[in-house]
Design a protein around this motif. Sequence first.
Motif, mmCIF file in Angstrom:
data_model
loop_
_atom_site.group_PDB
_atom_site.id
_atom_site.type_symbol
_atom_site.label_atom_id
_atom_site.label_comp_id
_atom_site.label_asym_id
_atom_site.label_seq_id
_atom_site.Cartn_x
_atom_site.Cartn_y
_atom_site.Cartn_z
ATOM 1 N N SER A 98 9.187 -7.400 -21.642
ATOM 2 C CA SER A 98 10.470 -7.362 -22.351
ATOM 3 C C SER A 98 11.599 -6.986 -21.399
ATOM 4 C CB SER A 98 10.411 -6.391 -23.531
ATOM 5 O OG SER A 98 9.879 -5.143 -23.145
ATOM 6 N N ASP A 99 11.336 -6.090 -20.459
ATOM 7 C CA ASP A 99 12.363 -5.709 -19.482
ATOM 8 C C ASP A 99 12.650 -6.854 -18.520
ATOM 9 O OD1 ASP A 99 12.487 -3.228 -20.637
ATOM 10 O OD2 ASP A 99 11.252 -2.224 -19.122
ATOM 11 N N ALA A 100 11.603 -7.610 -18.162
ATOM 12 C CA ALA A 100 11.800 -8.750 -17.266
ATOM 13 C C ALA A 100 12.709 -9.792 -17.915
ATOM 14 C CB ALA A 100 10.454 -9.367 -16.899
ATOM 15 N N ILE A 101 12.472 -10.077 -19.200
ATOM 16 C CA ILE A 101 13.296 -11.054 -19.910
ATOM 17 C C ILE A 101 14.739 -10.565 -20.007
ATOM 18 C CG2 ILE A 101 13.691 -12.108 -22.173
ATOM 19 C CD1 ILE A 101 10.627 -12.273 -22.470
ATOM 20 N N VAL A 112 22.328 -10.622 -24.641
ATOM 21 C CA VAL A 112 20.999 -10.337 -25.192
ATOM 22 C C VAL A 112 21.144 -9.645 -26.543
ATOM 23 C CG1 VAL A 112 18.792 -9.164 -24.832
ATOM 24 C CG2 VAL A 112 20.043 -10.086 -22.877
ATOM 25 N N GLY A 113 20.377 -10.103 -27.516
ATOM 26 C CA GLY A 113 20.322 -9.458 -28.820
ATOM 27 C C GLY A 113 18.981 -8.781 -29.006
ATOM 28 N N THR A 114 18.312 -9.076 -30.100
ATOM 29 C CA THR A 114 17.028 -8.447 -30.427
ATOM 30 C C THR A 114 15.907 -9.004 -29.550
ATOM 31 O OG1 THR A 114 17.704 -8.120 -32.722
ATOM 32 C CG2 THR A 114 15.346 -8.040 -32.256
ATOM 33 N N ILE A 115 15.235 -8.121 -28.832
ATOM 34 C CA ILE A 115 14.059 -8.475 -28.027
ATOM 35 C C ILE A 115 12.953 -7.484 -28.392
ATOM 36 C CG2 ILE A 115 13.057 -8.714 -25.721
ATOM 37 C CD1 ILE A 115 15.160 -10.769 -26.101
ATOM 38 N N PRO A 116 11.805 -7.927 -28.890
ATOM 39 C CA PRO A 116 10.745 -6.979 -29.240
ATOM 40 C C PRO A 116 10.165 -6.312 -27.999
ATOM 41 C CG PRO A 116 9.927 -9.228 -29.364
ATOM 42 C CD PRO A 116 11.403 -9.327 -29.113
ATOM 43 N N TYR A 152 9.930 -16.620 -32.700
ATOM 44 C CA TYR A 152 10.665 -17.773 -32.180
ATOM 45 C C TYR A 152 11.878 -17.259 -31.419
ATOM 46 C CZ TYR A 152 14.141 -17.204 -35.932
ATOM 47 O OH TYR A 152 15.117 -16.717 -36.771
ATOM 48 N N SER A 153 12.377 -18.078 -30.520
ATOM 49 C CA SER A 153 13.549 -17.714 -29.728
ATOM 50 C C SER A 153 14.757 -18.482 -30.228
ATOM 51 C CB SER A 153 13.307 -18.030 -28.245
ATOM 52 O OG SER A 153 12.173 -17.344 -27.766
ATOM 53 N N THR A 154 15.907 -17.824 -30.244
ATOM 54 C CA THR A 154 17.134 -18.482 -30.688
ATOM 55 C C THR A 154 18.334 -17.912 -29.949
ATOM 56 O OG1 THR A 154 18.517 -19.026 -32.593
ATOM 57 C CG2 THR A 154 17.469 -16.858 -32.597
ATOM 58 N N CYS A 155 19.336 -18.753 -29.801
ATOM 59 C CA CYS A 155 20.615 -18.333 -29.212
ATOM 60 C C CYS A 155 21.772 -18.678 -30.150
ATOM 61 C CB CYS A 155 20.831 -19.013 -27.864
ATOM 62 S SG CYS A 155 19.603 -18.620 -26.608
ATOM 63 N N LYS A 157 23.488 -17.273 -32.435
ATOM 64 C CA LYS A 157 24.599 -16.352 -32.657
ATOM 65 C C LYS A 157 25.303 -15.941 -31.364
ATOM 66 C CE LYS A 157 22.616 -14.599 -36.960
ATOM 67 N NZ LYS A 157 23.556 -15.330 -37.821
ATOM 68 N N GLY A 158 25.057 -16.727 -30.301
ATOM 69 C CA GLY A 158 25.750 -16.460 -29.050
ATOM 70 C C GLY A 158 25.052 -15.473 -28.143
ATOM 71 N N LYS A 159 23.795 -15.172 -28.423
ATOM 72 C CA LYS A 159 23.012 -14.263 -27.587
ATOM 73 C C LYS A 159 21.547 -14.639 -27.709
ATOM 74 C CE LYS A 159 23.501 -10.979 -31.393
ATOM 75 N NZ LYS A 159 24.078 -9.684 -31.794
ATOM 76 N N PHE A 160 20.784 -14.368 -26.659
ATOM 77 C CA PHE A 160 19.363 -14.703 -26.662
ATOM 78 C C PHE A 160 18.606 -13.658 -27.459
ATOM 79 C CE2 PHE A 160 15.093 -14.229 -24.737
ATOM 80 C CZ PHE A 160 14.585 -15.461 -25.136
ATOM 81 N N GLU A 161 17.786 -14.137 -28.412
ATOM 82 C CA GLU A 161 17.000 -13.231 -29.238
ATOM 83 C C GLU A 161 15.593 -13.786 -29.438
ATOM 84 O OE1 GLU A 161 19.583 -10.906 -32.266
ATOM 85 O OE2 GLU A 161 20.008 -13.042 -32.618
#
Length: 315
Positions: A98-101, A112-116, A152-155, A157-161
Amino acid sequence: MTAYKYLINGAEVKNIISPEWSDDLKNYANTFSFSTDSTYEIGSMFQIITEDGEIVLKGIITDFEQNELNIFQYSGFDCGFYINQNEIIEQFKKIKISDAITKLCQNYEIPVGTIPEMTSTVTEIFKDKTLSEVFNQLIEYAKSKGCIKDIYSTCAKGKFEILSYETIEDLTGYVGIFSMQSQKTISSPSIKVSMQDLKNRVIIADSSDKKLTRITVSDSESISKYGLLQDVETLDTTKANNLSKIASNKLTELNKLSKSISMTMLGDYRMHKGVIMPIECDEFGFKGNFLITSSKHTIDGQKELVSVAVEMYEE
């Protein structure tokens, strides 16, 4: 129909013609397009928001066309565009996935938004790869370690989540279509069942072992019915362990017929990739929970239509 506002560089634009936006589980970038009688610079910020201010899509204009007098066509992507386009060279040593991403997003100026939390670590040099390829690899590492699933991954809302699948039971189209069976709200769905992606034997080999230690799991009943269909993967056990569990999980994932359904219905902006729709439709012979794998929203006058591809979801 939900009322939307369209903003370019923060200012509301009233003369938007035929706006569309779409997403796909296989792609980090969501797309949009629209026409207008005004001119805008490539790189301008485009947003679709609800009247309540919820962001539906936020991205940048990347392309411009003009095919008729005083009508200008624009298209673009959310910030997933930069994930797909940037080639990188990076080295990580015992860093949490998660830190690498998060670090990669920061290095390439992607919000960056929500990242588990993905506590498994990675030690690797990434080169001659795009960010999307590296993200795919890191996420697969995390899945093999059991850190995450059903994400799933999404952008949009203008941020990677990285978000969990979400079940929504009160979708506008759902109520109209599957309760009332109204032909005004749905076009005839297309249903496809296939064995092309089915695998009934899985071999997982240890690439870090000179003897190439391997684990094999199979389903004899499926092999008898469909013929032998084998999947082979190699894993470095310094990064992924418990090959037996990985092999069993992979067999469960692959040992089934694919069933996909596509349909067009009255739109709801909440219908997007990663959403699970409960569907009960005896007329067309399908019932259960279905995961949206892609969606395309189109505004046609005062009507919003959405075309979705869904597949059966089993926890």
